[in-house]
Design a protein around this motif. Structure first.
Motif, PDB file in Angstrom:
ATOM      1  N   LEU A  36       0.841  -1.214   0.000  1.00  0.00           N
ATOM      2  CA  LEU A  36       0.000   0.000   0.000  1.00  0.00           C
ATOM      3  C   LEU A  36       0.870   1.257   0.000  1.00  0.00           C
ATOM      4  N   ALA A  37       1.970   1.211   0.776  1.00  0.00           N
ATOM      5  CA  ALA A  37       2.875   2.369   0.849  1.00  0.00           C
ATOM      6  C   ALA A  37       3.550   2.570  -0.506  1.00  0.00           C
ATOM      7  N   LYS A  38       4.017   1.467  -1.095  1.00  0.00           N
ATOM      8  CA  LYS A  38       4.702   1.547  -2.393  1.00  0.00           C
ATOM      9  C   LYS A  38       3.782   2.161  -3.456  1.00  0.00           C
ATOM     10  N   ASP A  39       2.512   1.793  -3.406  1.00  0.00           N
ATOM     11  CA  ASP A  39       1.561   2.319  -4.387  1.00  0.00           C
ATOM     12  C   ASP A  39       1.030   3.714  -4.004  1.00  0.00           C
ATOM     13  N   GLY A  40       1.580   4.271  -2.929  1.00  0.00           N
ATOM     14  CA  GLY A  40       1.199   5.645  -2.547  1.00  0.00           C
ATOM     15  C   GLY A  40      -0.222   5.787  -2.016  1.00  0.00           C
ATOM     16  N   LEU A  41      -0.756   4.720  -1.456  1.00  0.00           N
ATOM     17  CA  LEU A  41      -2.166   4.781  -1.042  1.00  0.00           C
ATOM     18  C   LEU A  41      -2.375   5.025   0.452  1.00  0.00           C
ATOM     19  N   LEU A  42      -1.297   4.879   1.229  1.00  0.00           N
ATOM     20  CA  LEU A  42      -1.448   5.022   2.679  1.00  0.00           C
ATOM     21  C   LEU A  42      -1.598   6.488   3.088  1.00  0.00           C
ATOM     22  N   TYR A  43      -2.636   6.740   3.846  1.00  0.00           N
ATOM     23  CA  TYR A  43      -2.850   8.112   4.322  1.00  0.00           C
ATOM     24  C   TYR A  43      -1.841   8.452   5.411  1.00  0.00           C
ATOM     25  N   ASP A  44      -1.262   9.610   5.296  1.00  0.00           N
ATOM     26  CA  ASP A  44      -0.373  10.100   6.342  1.00  0.00           C
ATOM     27  C   ASP A  44      -0.464  11.624   6.293  1.00  0.00           C
ATOM     28  N   PRO A  45      -0.935  12.248   7.372  1.00  0.00           N
ATOM     29  CA  PRO A  45      -1.195  13.693   7.299  1.00  0.00           C
ATOM     30  C   PRO A  45       0.030  14.499   6.853  1.00  0.00           C
ATOM     31  N   GLU A  46       1.246  13.990   7.182  1.00  0.00           N
ATOM     32  CA  GLU A  46       2.433  14.770   6.819  1.00  0.00           C
ATOM     33  C   GLU A  46       3.009  14.419   5.453  1.00  0.00           C
ATOM     34  N   VAL A  80      -6.162   5.094   2.156  1.00  0.00           N
ATOM     35  CA  VAL A  80      -6.187   3.914   3.013  1.00  0.00           C
ATOM     36  C   VAL A  80      -5.624   4.249   4.391  1.00  0.00           C
ATOM     37  N   ILE A  81      -6.375   3.872   5.437  1.00  0.00           N
ATOM     38  CA  ILE A  81      -5.925   4.150   6.804  1.00  0.00           C
ATOM     39  C   ILE A  81      -4.801   3.173   7.183  1.00  0.00           C
TER      40      ILE A  81
END
Ligand code: FAD
Ligand code: 2HG
Ligand code: ZN
Length: 493
Positions: free
Chosen positions: A385-395, A402-403
């Motif tokens: 999910l991180a690799k595909d840029g889908l993980l939400y991260d406010p910063e 995706v949470i």
């Protein structure tokens, strides 16, 4: 909609006419039928628990007798009307709702306890009886239902048998394939198979009931269940523990099997993120409940013991906890002191499914894996999910939808629940997760469904867990019982 890829309505199925409605009206009372376009009540029957799948049926029938179900099936079979059996509609794979305009046959009006034998513990009940109500009835009679799960307040015994639900007590009492002694089933052509046997031993050829256990409403309507129920253990203890890493869960599990042995009745695990989501959700919905431990930890374990002698169980559990805390495998923990504390601790485990979809959507994967590799799937999924840029991260990535992927489940059965909490259902997320997760499970020689079934969600992916020969045999069975394919079409087989 987006969640219904490449399926077309099969035109061999009849669209309901006023004659059909008239026929149903001739055998059912007004309380046994819901017919109206877009009414709110109909919506509930059309929409699945995760709000991912939504059918377009204009009719729900809720017959009060097995004979009426038989008449309806006989008619639908002749007229080629597609039918979806529905219990409590807590299915998690889109199996319990129509895909198009299939008639919904709800078992909710067929909900009586038929008999209970206090000596043998054999219970006979209608399929539509609600699990929690049956369990309460049994407890009043010194027994309990050999299955327990978070959806107990809504799910029905028939629905549980139709999905072969596993749940939290499987580690102790085994699966429904072992506990169910007999079934009554209405076949697609209306024939009633009366197999309500009450024998523990019966080796007279093919064990027909097994075919219906886990068949997900594809080959018959289960109307009655005969099941062996254990005596209710008088002493129950629940402890809620924290550990630093997944390896320590394995250590604690091994020791619990040795030291708690015959009194262990549940061994569940939760990761940090699943508890954080549950904290957030419970804070918003149930302000009175506080987290059982002082701070956050990487992993949690919930152990339940139940036995017949409180002093004996207490002594065993206390010694066990002393050992695992003494050598610091367990870094924090608490034990329930009474029934309401027991319920509270269980709540932290049972509310995870609901909490994971509180932000809007959830992608659920319910898999069996070798224990030592169980958690690696959660790590792999978060990395993907991180690799595909889908993980939400406010910063870093405020656009992420995706949470996160969280892991929890029934350690004792090698069953991981991987939930990907998201803000909405969309194709980009789905493409990132599927078939990636199914491939990973298959590579690890696991199963793509440990307990929720195949339904609509995993229809395309059955081959990751079954060989071509097995799939062919499944299709043969389906065709034998349901040659016109009217029962729960577009799913499973
Ligand atoms: P439904 O959802 O109505 O139907 C399930 C399937 O069976 C559908 O395909 C339907 O067509 C078919 N069906 C239903 N009734 C009949 C019948 N009488 N005859 C023929 N076919 C029928 N599952 C687990 O295994 N373990 C768990 O721990 C667990 N926990 C859960 C927790 C929550 C909060 C939720 C929402 C679900 C959970 N589940 C769990 C999913 C599980 O599949 C169901 O809760 C239960 O087995 C379904 O029962 P139901 O009556 O709601 O059936
Ligand atoms: C549970 O064990 C259920 O809580 C539901 O099987 C799991 O929602 C899930 O993924
Ligand atoms: Zn489960």
């Amino acid at each position: 909609s987006d969640n219904y890829p490449q399926v077309k309505r099969d035109n061999k199925f009849k669209k309901l006419t006023s004659d059909d409605l008239e026929y149903f009206g001739s055998i059912l009372s007004p309380q046994e039928m819901i017919v109206a376009k877009d009414c709110d009540e109909l919506n509930l029957y059309n929409t699945d628990w995760t709000h991912k799948y939504k059918g377009q049926s204009n009719i729900v029938v809720k017959p009060k007798s097995v004979e009426k179900i038989s008449l309806i099936m006989n008619y639908c079979n002749k007229e080629r009307i597609a039918v979806v059996p529905q219990g409590g509609n807590t299915d998690l794979v889109g199996g319990s709702v129509p895909v198009f305009d299939e008639l919904i046959l709800s078992l909710s009006n067929l909900n009586k306890i038929r008999s209970f034998d206090g000596l043998t513990g054999i219970l006979k009940c209608d399929a539509g009886a609600i699990l929690e109500e049956v369990d309460n009835y049994l407890k009043d009679n010194g027994h309990l239902f050999p299955l327990d799960l978070g959806a107990k307040g809504s799910c029905q015994i028939g629905g549980c048998v139709a999905t072969n639900a596993g749940g939290q007590r499987l580690i102790r009492y085994g699966s429904l394939h072992g506990n169910v002694l007999g079934l009554e089933v209405v076949l697609p052509d209306g024939t009633i198979m009366d197999g309500m046997h009450s024998l523990r031993k019966d080796n007279t050829g093919y064990d027909l009931k097994q075919l219906f256990i886990g068949s997900e409403g594809t080959i018959g309507i289960i109307t009655g269940i005969s099941i062996l129920t254990p005596t209710n253990p008088k002493a129950t203890n629940v402890s809620f523990l924290a550990v630093n890493n997944f390896k320590d869960i394995e250590t604690v599990f091994k020791k619990a099997k040795n030291d708690l042995n015959e009194i262990m009745s549940a061994f569940e695990f939760m990761d940090m993120k699943s508890m954080q989501l549950t904290k957030k959700h419970l804070n918003e919905t149930d302000g009175n409940i506080s987290f059982p431990l002082e701070s956050d930890y990487p992993f949690y374990i919930l152990i339940e013991t139940s036995g017949s002698n409180k002093d004996h169980d207490d002594a065993k559990l206390e010694k066990f906890l002393e050992d695992v805390m003494g050598d610091e495998t367990v870094i924090d923990g608490t034990m329930a002191q009474d029934v309401s504390e027991i319920e509270n601790l269980w709540k932290w485990r049972e509310m995870i499914p609901e909490s994971c979809q509180a932000e809007g959507a959830v992608y659920k994967y319910d898999v069996s894996l070798p224990l030592s590799q169980l958690y690696s799937l959660v790590e792999l999924t978060n990395a993907k999910l991180a690799k595909d840029g889908l993980l939400y991260d406010p910063e870093i990535n405020a656009e992420g939808q995706v949470i996160g992927a969280v892991g929890y489940g029934h350690i004792g059965d090698g069953n991981l629940h991987l939930n990907v909490a998201a803000k909405e259902y969309n194709k980009t997320i789905e493409k990132c997760l599927e078939p990636y997760i199914y491939e990973a499970v298959s590579d690890l020689k696991g199963s793509i469904s440990a307990e929720h079934g195949i339904g609509f969600q995993k229809k395309k992916y059955l081959h990751y867990s079954k060989s071509p020969v097995e799939i062919k045999m499944m299709k043969d069975i389906k065709n034998h019982f349901d040659p016109h394919g009217i029962l729960n079409p577009y799913k499973y087989v």
